[in-house]
Every structure is written in C-alpha cells, then in structure tokens.
Design a protein around this motif. Sequence first.
Motif, short mmCIF file in Angstrom:
data_model
loop_
_atom_site.label_atom_id
_atom_site.label_comp_id
_atom_site.label_asym_id
_atom_site.label_seq_id
_atom_site.Cartn_x
_atom_site.Cartn_y
_atom_site.Cartn_z
N PHE A 20 0.84 -1.20 0.00
CA PHE A 20 0.00 0.00 0.00
C PHE A 20 0.88 1.25 0.00
O PHE A 20 0.64 2.20 -0.74
CB PHE A 20 -0.91 -0.01 1.24
N TYR A 21 1.94 1.21 0.82
CA TYR A 21 2.84 2.35 0.92
C TYR A 21 3.45 2.68 -0.44
O TYR A 21 3.47 3.85 -0.87
CB TYR A 21 3.94 2.03 1.94
N GLU A 22 3.92 1.62 -1.13
CA GLU A 22 4.54 1.82 -2.45
C GLU A 22 3.54 2.41 -3.45
O GLU A 22 3.86 3.35 -4.19
CB GLU A 22 5.04 0.48 -3.01
N GLU A 23 2.34 1.83 -3.46
CA GLU A 23 1.33 2.28 -4.42
C GLU A 23 0.96 3.74 -4.16
O GLU A 23 0.79 4.53 -5.08
CB GLU A 23 0.07 1.41 -4.32
N ARG A 28 2.43 10.76 -4.77
CA ARG A 28 2.93 11.81 -3.90
C ARG A 28 3.20 13.11 -4.68
O ARG A 28 2.77 14.19 -4.27
CB ARG A 28 4.21 11.34 -3.22
N GLU A 29 3.88 12.94 -5.82
CA GLU A 29 4.25 14.09 -6.63
C GLU A 29 3.01 14.84 -7.11
O GLU A 29 2.91 16.06 -7.00
CB GLU A 29 5.07 13.59 -7.84
N GLU A 30 2.07 14.05 -7.64
CA GLU A 30 0.86 14.64 -8.20
C GLU A 30 0.08 15.42 -7.13
O GLU A 30 -0.43 16.51 -7.40
CB GLU A 30 -0.01 13.52 -8.79
N LEU A 31 0.04 14.86 -5.94
CA LEU A 31 -0.67 15.54 -4.85
C LEU A 31 0.08 16.81 -4.43
O LEU A 31 -0.52 17.84 -4.13
CB LEU A 31 -0.87 14.61 -3.66
N ALA A 36 -0.63 19.72 -1.77
CA ALA A 36 -0.86 18.96 -0.54
C ALA A 36 0.16 17.85 -0.34
O ALA A 36 0.50 17.11 -1.26
CB ALA A 36 -2.27 18.38 -0.55
N GLU A 37 0.63 17.77 0.89
CA GLU A 37 1.55 16.72 1.32
C GLU A 37 0.70 15.71 2.07
O GLU A 37 -0.34 16.08 2.62
CB GLU A 37 2.56 17.39 2.27
N TYR A 38 1.09 14.44 2.10
CA TYR A 38 0.26 13.53 2.92
C TYR A 38 1.02 12.86 4.05
O TYR A 38 2.24 12.71 4.00
CB TYR A 38 -0.47 12.49 2.05
N GLU A 39 0.28 12.46 5.08
CA GLU A 39 0.83 11.62 6.15
C GLU A 39 -0.01 10.35 6.16
O GLU A 39 -1.20 10.37 5.84
CB GLU A 39 0.76 12.32 7.52
N ALA A 104 -5.32 6.00 -7.16
CA ALA A 104 -5.33 6.80 -8.38
C ALA A 104 -6.45 7.84 -8.39
O ALA A 104 -6.37 8.86 -9.08
CB ALA A 104 -5.49 5.88 -9.60
N LEU A 105 -7.49 7.60 -7.58
CA LEU A 105 -8.61 8.55 -7.55
C LEU A 105 -8.32 9.79 -6.70
O LEU A 105 -8.99 10.80 -6.83
CB LEU A 105 -9.86 7.87 -6.97
N LEU A 106 -7.29 9.67 -5.83
CA LEU A 106 -7.06 10.74 -4.85
C LEU A 106 -6.89 12.13 -5.45
O LEU A 106 -7.53 13.07 -4.98
CB LEU A 106 -5.86 10.39 -3.97
N PRO A 107 -6.04 12.29 -6.50
CA PRO A 107 -5.88 13.64 -7.03
C PRO A 107 -7.19 14.25 -7.52
O PRO A 107 -7.48 15.42 -7.22
CB PRO A 107 -4.91 13.43 -8.21
#
Length: 310
Positions: A20-23, A28-31, A36-39, A104-107
Amino acid sequence: MELISIIVPSYNEEENVPYFYEEMAKYREELRNLGAEYELIYVDDGSRDNTVGEVKKLIEKDSSVHLVSFSRNFGKESAIYAGLKKSKGDYVVLMDADLQDPPALLPSMLRAIKEEGFDSVATRRVTRKGEPPIRSFFARMFYRLMKKISNTEFVDGARDYRLMTRQVADAILALTEYNRFTKGMFGWVGYKTKWLEYENIERAKGETKWNFWGLVKYSLEGIMAFSTAPLTLVSVLGLLMCIFSFVLILFIIAKTLIFGDPTSGWPSMICIVSLISGVQLLCIGIVGQYMSKMYLEVKNRPIYLIKEEI
Ligand code: UDP
Ligand code: MG
C-alpha cells in the motif's frame, strides 16, 4: 502546503502494508503539485500477524508514516474513529489497506474539494465483480430497505473510501456513540458530497475479514443505529393482534352462547396461543435488541484502547 491525513485501518495486513505504501507513493508528486503533502496513519486493529512490524519498518525510513496500535481487535469502525482522532490534516482520507480503494482517484478527489467546492468526496462501486452472488443480492436488499426505513441517506455500494475536509472529520468525531456505523454517520452529518463511481477491485493480498454471518450482523447494526422502524413495526403488529383477538373473542363468546359445545375448538386455541406467544417473544426480542444497544451506550466505554503509538 496543506496536509492530507490518510487513515488506513489494518487488521492482519502484513503483506499489504508495504505494498500500500509503495502504491500510495506513486501519487505523492501529483498531490504535491496540487498543494498537498500527505501523512499515513496506519491503525493496527490488534493484528495477530506482523502488521505492526511492517509499519515500524516504514516509519524508520519515512517520518510521514505513523502508527496507532490497539490493545486488541476493536473492529474497523473503532479503527476509523481512532484514525480521525489522531489525524491533524486539513483533509482526511479513509482507505483500506488492501488497495480495494484505488489511490489513483485521490488527485481528482482533492480537486473536487479544492476547485468544485465540495466538502467531501465519497466513492461507490458500481459492480460487485468477484463477490458471491448471494452476498450481492442481500447487500442490495439491505440498501433498498434502509432507503425505506431510515431518514439518513444510504448509497448502494458506498465504500468507506472518502476524502473530507477537516470540518467534516470534526463533525464525525463529534458523534461519540459506541455503536458506530460510519456509512450512516456520513449521511447523517450531511455536507456537500460528490460521489465517484468505480468498478469493484479485488483485494491485493490476504483475505477479507468478512463472512456472511458477519455481514448479516453488520447490517442489523446499521438498521438499529439509523432506524427505529422495527420498534414501530412491532407496535403496529401488537395493535393489529389486539384488534384481531378482540374480534375473535366476541365471535367465540357469541358462538358458545348460541351453540354451546364446550370442548371443540381446542386445536384452534392451541394454534392461536402459540402464535401469539411467538409474536410476543419476537417483539420483546426486538425491543431487547435496542435495549442492549442502549446498555452498551450507557456504559460509556472507550471506543478503542491504544497499546502503542508512534
Ligand atoms: N479491518 C480492520 N478491522 C477489522 C476488520 C477489517 O481494521 O476488524 C480493515 C482491514 O484491514 C482492511 C479494511 O478494514 O483494511 C477492510 O477490510 P476487508 O478488506 O476485510 O473488507 P472488505 O473489503 O472485504 O469489505
Ligand atoms: Mg477489502
């Protein structure tokens, strides 16, 4: 930079945690480009495998990963609550560890909030591919029933995968009930919600924690948490039974006065007595179910207990 808190309830997901972490890292870049940065907040729901160890490995190399580990298995609803409590982000996301909720839906979810003015972006799966047909059938029945008996909005195929603003997350946190049914809670708190649809994705690794009986119990939780229709039904049933019995009594008295004949009618009597006692027990049972929920609420026990937190 704004912060997105991604909450990942994980129960026996040792294989999925690093995967999950890798996926997730792929986006990360797109976000970041969206500001926005994520935790990542992995909530270990009392796993018996090495889920905690896997999360710790990630924490060593990435300071944006966090762990909340429960003292035992409290259930996904409690894990979600704990995650929300620990989250500090301007936005909060709920995501399963098994990648059934596509990162993939996040952005596009984030864009819907930032640019289109939604408070929350939820997802629903439009197919139930890979699921036993009987399960899909009952799931659909459940949603149809809930639409009828509850004032809260229930969306067929809704997943817990959802991006929300801090405001919505705080609203959910304000509901501190013990018997939690998050799907209903999101409907209850309201706010402007956009629904994204996608095809069902099968879990990456490991096995689902749900069996048929577990789902039946879960749906009863949902009904009791968001509807008192069964209580109304029981009252109406009781009333109808009373009217029916009253008419029957008048009829039997009249018949006995006119025709005499004291012993016949024994079988019908037994039938009626057992039918009515059956209905009564059922009704008491339904009332009892609500009472048992009240009992648990009144005890006011914590929704989860933390063993370790990093
Ligand atoms: N989960 C949890 N506690 C539980 C059961 C499940 O935290 O008691 C997590 C699980 O690790 C996963 C998510 O909830 O990340 C969804 O579980 P699962 O994939 O088994 O459910 P399904 O997708 O089949 O509905
Ligand atoms: Mg799953």
